[in-house]
Design an enzyme around this catalytic site. Structure first.
Site, PDB file in Angstrom:
ATOM      1  N   GLN A   1       0.842  -1.192   0.000  1.00  0.00           N
ATOM      2  CA  GLN A   1       0.000   0.000   0.000  1.00  0.00           C
ATOM      3  C   GLN A   1       0.881   1.247   0.000  1.00  0.00           C
ATOM      4  O   GLN A   1       1.246   1.759   1.045  1.00  0.00           O
ATOM      5  CB  GLN A   1      -0.951   0.014   1.198  1.00  0.00           C
ATOM      6  CG  GLN A   1      -1.920   1.163   1.098  1.00  0.00           C
ATOM      7  CD  GLN A   1      -3.134   0.982   1.977  1.00  0.00           C
ATOM      8  OE1 GLN A   1      -3.298  -0.012   2.653  1.00  0.00           O
ATOM      9  NE2 GLN A   1      -3.992   1.974   1.964  1.00  0.00           N
ATOM     10  N   PHE A   2       1.201   1.729  -1.209  1.00  0.00           N
ATOM     11  CA  PHE A   2       2.083   2.884  -1.335  1.00  0.00           C
ATOM     12  C   PHE A   2       1.480   4.152  -0.726  1.00  0.00           C
ATOM     13  O   PHE A   2       2.201   5.088  -0.397  1.00  0.00           O
ATOM     14  CB  PHE A   2       2.482   3.122  -2.793  1.00  0.00           C
ATOM     15  CG  PHE A   2       1.436   3.845  -3.609  1.00  0.00           C
ATOM     16  CD1 PHE A   2       1.493   5.218  -3.760  1.00  0.00           C
ATOM     17  CD2 PHE A   2       0.406   3.146  -4.211  1.00  0.00           C
ATOM     18  CE1 PHE A   2       0.532   5.892  -4.502  1.00  0.00           C
ATOM     19  CE2 PHE A   2      -0.555   3.801  -4.961  1.00  0.00           C
ATOM     20  CZ  PHE A   2      -0.496   5.184  -5.108  1.00  0.00           C
ATOM     21  N   THR A   3       0.173   4.179  -0.522  1.00  0.00           N
ATOM     22  CA  THR A   3      -0.455   5.384   0.038  1.00  0.00           C
ATOM     23  C   THR A   3      -0.052   5.629   1.492  1.00  0.00           C
ATOM     24  O   THR A   3      -0.308   6.714   2.021  1.00  0.00           O
ATOM     25  CB  THR A   3      -1.986   5.337  -0.086  1.00  0.00           C
ATOM     26  OG1 THR A   3      -2.484   4.204   0.606  1.00  0.00           O
ATOM     27  CG2 THR A   3      -2.419   5.301  -1.552  1.00  0.00           C
TER      28      THR A   3
END
Length: 145
Positions: free
Chosen positions: A78-80
């Site tokens: 989850q790059f967010t």
């Protein structure tokens, strides 16, 4: 690396309507590799999560680790988690590792968790995923190494 660890009664992840990962009791780990991260960061994160005492003992106290309970881990990239919200209303993600490095460290982290004897299911790096979970507690712990 940044992670959000959630104790769950169950969790699953779907891609394009197909279930690709599913666990019963254990942890959902949302994980993001940051720009300067190396395998050493993944090693520290693995060691901490495997031994993190967030599961109930016989007296109902959070005193048991994932390794002790035999629970599973659903690991989802989850790059967010790298979001910078300090300016304006649109988050910036430039602190996240480039996709090639992020994918490599994600796979390395998965391998390290498995080497701790933990049953692991995964999401798909870079995919549009639908994640479902039944948070137990709720217990949600942000971590960064």
């Amino acid at each position: 690396m940044k992670a959000v660890v959630q104790r769950v009664s169950e969790a699953s992840v779907d891609v394009d309507g197909i279930r690709i990962g599913e666990i019963a009791e254990g942890v959902l780990i949302l994980v993001c590799a940051m720009q300067s991260d190396t395998e050493a960061n993944a090693d520290k994160l693995t060691a901490k999560i495997a031994k993190l005492r967030i599961f109930r003992d016989e007296e109902g106290r959070m005193n048991r680790s994932l390794s002790e309970t035999g629970g599973a881990a659903l690991i989802v990239s989850q790059f967010t988690l790298a979001a910078d919200t300090s300016r304006g209303n649109r988050p910036g993600f430039s602190a996240a590792a480039p996709p090639e490095d992020g994918a490599r460290l994600y796979e390395y982290f998965i391998t390290r968790m498995q080497s701790e004897g933990i049953s692991v299911q995964t999401g798909q790096f870079g995919a549009d995923m639908k994640v479902r979970l039944l948070n137990d507690g709720p217990v949600t712990i942000p971590m960064e190494f």
